[in-house]
Design a protein around this motif. Sequence first.
Motif, short mmCIF file in Angstrom:
data_model
loop_
_atom_site.label_atom_id
_atom_site.label_comp_id
_atom_site.label_asym_id
_atom_site.label_seq_id
_atom_site.Cartn_x
_atom_site.Cartn_y
_atom_site.Cartn_z
N SER A 67 46.54 50.68 42.38
CA SER A 67 45.29 51.04 41.72
C SER A 67 45.12 52.56 41.69
O SER A 67 44.70 53.13 40.67
CB SER A 67 44.11 50.39 42.46
OG SER A 67 42.89 50.71 41.84
N ASP A 114 41.42 45.19 37.61
CA ASP A 114 41.55 46.49 36.93
C ASP A 114 42.99 46.74 36.51
O ASP A 114 43.25 47.25 35.41
CB ASP A 114 41.06 47.62 37.84
CG ASP A 114 39.57 47.55 38.11
OD1 ASP A 114 38.86 46.91 37.31
OD2 ASP A 114 39.13 48.13 39.12
N ASP A 118 43.94 47.16 32.59
CA ASP A 118 44.25 48.50 32.08
C ASP A 118 45.68 48.95 32.33
O ASP A 118 46.09 50.01 31.84
CB ASP A 118 43.31 49.52 32.73
CG ASP A 118 41.84 49.20 32.48
OD1 ASP A 118 41.55 48.59 31.44
OD2 ASP A 118 41.01 49.56 33.33
#
Length: 467
Positions: A67, A114, A118
Amino acid sequence: MIGSASSGILTCFRAAAAMLATAQPQPHLYVLDGIGLLEDVVQKERLGARAGLHQLLLAAQIVKRLSAEMDARRDPRNAVRTGTPLVLVVTGWCSWANALRNGVFGWVEAALQDIVRDGTSLGITVLISGERELVSSRFFAAIPNRAYFPSGSTEESRFHWPRLPDVEDLAGRGVVTGNFVDGQTNVAQFREAPNSCAWPFKDLGRSQPPFRIRPLPETLGAEDFFQRLAGVPQHALDSGPCTNTPLPNDADLPDPDTAEEDALTPLWMGVGGDEALPVALPLPNRGVSAILGGRHSGKSSVLAALHQLNPLVPWVYPDSTDGTGSFWASIAHEAEAGVLDPNSILLVDDADSLDTGGCHALAALAGKVRGIVLTATPGPALVHRLPLAGDVRASGTGVVLAPSTPHDGELLGARLDTNGSGRPGRGFVIQGKDVTPFQGALTAGLPLAGAAGAAYSAAEAPPVRDA
C-alpha cells in the motif's frame, strides 16, 4: 478465481499464478498463501515476501508495504517505478478473511481494497482465489477480471454469483468475465499445473525487488546473531530499523571522554524489521528506555542479550543476591561522589517492584549516566509506581515483549498489532512513531559478581569496559 476445491480451481490457480510469475517483464512476487497452495515454491529467496496463515503480522506487513509502494507511485516524480511490475498472489481468501476480521488486523482488508482498485494503473496486480467470502468481500466489486468455477458448487455457495451460462460439470471448466475478454462472458477450460515439479515450474529472475519482507527467526542465539551482523552490509544497517547509527569498532576501546559519541553506538539485542536485520535498543543519550512485558515474556533475557551482544559497554546491575534497592542507593552515592563512570548503562530488572528508596535512587541517577534500561510490567498504574516511567513516556522509546493486548504499548505512545498470543522474547521495538517487530537473542543470563565483566557493587572499583 472463485470456486471450491472440487471444481479443480486449485491446480488451475497454481498454473495461472505460475504463468503470471514468469511473464515478461518478470514481476516481483509477494505471496499470501492461506491454504499452502504455493508452499513448494523454489528459489524462495527471490520472492519479495511470502506469508502463511500462521503469520498474520507478516501478512499485514506485506499488505502495508504494498500500500505504501502504491502511494509512492502516485507521485509523478516516481512515475518510473510503475515500470517495475509487482504481483500480490493471495490463496484462500476465506481463511484470510476469518483470521483478519477477528482481530486487530481488520484494516488489512481495506488496504487490500485500495490495492485492487487502484493498483493496476500503477503496475501492481492482484491474483486472488476464494469462495463465498471472496464474492461478498468489500473489494470484490473492484476486481475487473473474474473466473467462476461452478463444478461441485451448490446453490447456496453461488448465491452472490451473477447469472452464468450453463457449462459442463468438468474440473477446470470456468466462466470468465471482465476486461480481458472485452467485457464479454465466455466459457473457458483452464490449464492445469504440472505435478512433476515445484512451483512456478521455471526459474525466477534475479532482479532486485523494491523491498523484501522476511519472517523473524523462530529462535536466535548469540552466535546466530553475530553471523547475521557480519553478513549485513553497512549501508543496509544504516537504513535498517533502530540502527541508523555508527557501528562500534571493536579494535578501539571507547574513550570515557566521548560520551556523546558512545551514546550513538548501537545496543544490539536481536533482529527485526522487514528483512530481519540486526536491531538495537533505542536509548536516548542520558535518558531512560523501558522493556515492558508480563510474566515469562523474556524481559530478563533481553537484559542478558544486551550484556552479551555489547561487551564493550560498561554495564551496571546488581548481583542477584543483593537487595536491589540498597544497591541502587549505593550507585547513586557513587555518582554523587563522581566515582561512577559517566558512560555506564544501568540494567534494572523488575523496576516496578523496587522499594521507595530504590526508586528515588534511580531517579537521582537519571542524567548522570549514559542511560538507564529498566524492565517492568505494563499497566496504567506504572507511572504512579515508578517515577522514571514518566521519562519513558516522554521519550516514547522502548520495547514491548509478548504483548497480550494492543494497549500494552500505551506508555510508549503506540497501539500494537497483536492478537494476544505473543511469544516470549518476541515483540516490538518502539521509537517515536516507528514500531518494529523484533526477535530478541537468547543468551546466557547476566553473570554474577566475581565473573569477568559481571556486576559490581559500591564497595568495588567503578566499572571499566571489558576488553
